[in-house]
Design an enzyme around this catalytic site. Structure first.
Site, mmCIF file in Angstrom:
data_model
loop_
_atom_site.group_PDB
_atom_site.id
_atom_site.type_symbol
_atom_site.label_atom_id
_atom_site.label_comp_id
_atom_site.label_asym_id
_atom_site.label_seq_id
_atom_site.Cartn_x
_atom_site.Cartn_y
_atom_site.Cartn_z
ATOM 1 N N GLY A 21 -7.515 3.656 3.049
ATOM 2 C CA GLY A 21 -6.994 2.541 3.825
ATOM 3 C C GLY A 21 -7.498 1.215 3.289
ATOM 4 O O GLY A 21 -8.482 1.149 2.542
ATOM 5 N N CYS A 22 -6.826 0.142 3.683
ATOM 6 C CA CYS A 22 -7.184 -1.187 3.180
ATOM 7 C C CYS A 22 -8.521 -1.671 3.755
ATOM 8 O O CYS A 22 -9.425 -2.069 3.008
ATOM 9 C CB CYS A 22 -6.066 -2.179 3.476
ATOM 10 S SG CYS A 22 -5.467 -2.155 5.175
ATOM 11 N N TYR A 23 -8.660 -1.643 5.082
ATOM 12 C CA TYR A 23 -9.950 -2.019 5.655
ATOM 13 C C TYR A 23 -11.086 -1.153 5.114
ATOM 14 O O TYR A 23 -12.132 -1.674 4.714
ATOM 15 C CB TYR A 23 -9.899 -1.918 7.180
ATOM 16 C CG TYR A 23 -9.236 -3.062 7.914
ATOM 17 C CD1 TYR A 23 -9.624 -4.379 7.698
ATOM 18 C CD2 TYR A 23 -8.241 -2.818 8.854
ATOM 19 C CE1 TYR A 23 -9.027 -5.425 8.390
ATOM 20 C CE2 TYR A 23 -7.639 -3.855 9.553
ATOM 21 C CZ TYR A 23 -8.035 -5.161 9.319
ATOM 22 O OH TYR A 23 -7.447 -6.200 10.012
#
Length: 336
Positions: free
Chosen positions: A144-146
């Site tokens: 995921g990005c976060y």
């Protein structure tokens, strides 16, 4: 040439993948799938130079590709990856369907039963932490990005054992509007988001918390608890995570900075900034880079700033990096 297919090409990450693959010297985009726009030209749906006819999922010829990217909603992506594997095609999944280690964890964070729990043995595709596990594998779970911004920001400390074990790590993170996807939602309308800055799913509720704590705990070899406060930024793209981490009180900034510089010295996409510099979106947007800044707030409390482009290092750029490793190419191919 690596022959590529994309599922979900009209989403922000899927389209970014298509754009970057068009200039990749060792990959060829053979077909792209969009259920909502099947039969149309991609340039009709997303204005730009990419012009290929979009397919429905039941129209794809599995024998024409070596690998697929799945930019699909969770639940749907796993079914597509399973079909790819049945046809002998490798897969890099940009959804959450392959990221968690157990079906129980998946059910907890995504509120439904995992459709293909046998896929949860796919390696976690953060190359800077897991590179050796990504070579010539059948499937990769793109992070995921976060989590990408947080894990890269904290890895050296936790690996070295300089975090105060058992202390909560506080993560204050902000993402551009593209991180919420292309589907229209009221809070993403221009009038709602422009000149605004708003938190959402704060505390211990955002779905990325499970992934973040899972991978941080592996790095620390101990359970890691976080408080995660995501925010919506009125920008198109980019993530900035500001992380407050309790560390051993005797450590000084020179030691910490030297540790980070040594840990990432050979990482082409991680830039540990000079002392006194703070990471910002300007360091990373439209690149596959992660910029990291370090601030010793007081003895025993380090503030890490970690910035990425959510559509590149947080999604499609990292997916291409993973493809390069999967097929034995230099991982900067097509990304520099």
């Amino acid at each position: 040439m690596i022959r590529v297919g994309i599922f979900g090409v009209t989403g922000y990450a899927g389209y970014e993948l298509a754009r970057w693959l068009q200039r990749h010297p060792k990959a060829s985009l053979v077909w792209a799938v969009s259920e909502s726009a099947a039969g149309k030209r991609l340039a009709e749906v997303v204005p730009g130079p990419l012009d290929l006819t979009l397919l429905a999922a039941n129209q794809v010829d599995w024998q024409t590709v070596d690998v697929i990217f799945t930019g699909l909603p969770h639940g749907v992506a796993a079914k597509t990856v399973a079909e790819a594997r049945q046809n002998g095609v490798k897969a890099i999944d940009l959804s959450a369907d392959l990221r968690l280690d157990s079906s129980a964890a998946y059910t907890r964070w995504y509120d439904h039963t995992h459709p293909h729990p046998e896929l949860l043995n796919a390696p976690y595709g953060l190359p800077e932490l897991n590179r050796a596990a990504l070579v010539d594998v059948p499937a990769i779970a793109n992070p995921g990005c976060y989590p990408t911004s947080v894990l890269l920001g904290l890895a050296p400390l936790l690996e070295q054992g300089w975090w105060q074990t058992g202390q909560t790590i506080i993560i204050n993170a902000a993402s551009g509007v593209s991180g919420a996807g292309r589907a229209p939602k009221q809070h993403l309308h221009f009038v709602e988001a422009h000149e605004n800055y708003s938190p959402y799913n704060i505390g211990h509720t955002h779905r990325h918390v499970g992934e973040i704590e899972q991978e941080l705990s592996k790095l620390a070899n101990a359970a890691v608890n976080t408080i995660f406060a995501p925010h919506l930024l009125p920008t198109q793209r980019g993530i900035l995570s500001t992380i407050y981490v309790p560390i051993q009180p005797e450590l000084d900034l020179d030691q910490i900075h030297a540790l980070y510089r040594e840990r990432y010295a050979n990482e082409p996409f991680v830039n540990v900034l000079d002392q006194g510099q703070l990471a910002s979106l300007a360091h990373v947007v439209h690149t596959n880079d992660c910029a990291i800044g370090l601030t010793l707030a007081q003895p025993g409390m380090l503030i890490v700033t970690s910035a990425i482009d959510n559509l590149l290092k947080g999604a499609s750029g990292q997916a291409i990096q993973n493809m390069n490793i999967m097929f034995g190419l230099p991982e900067t191919t097509g990304l520099r």
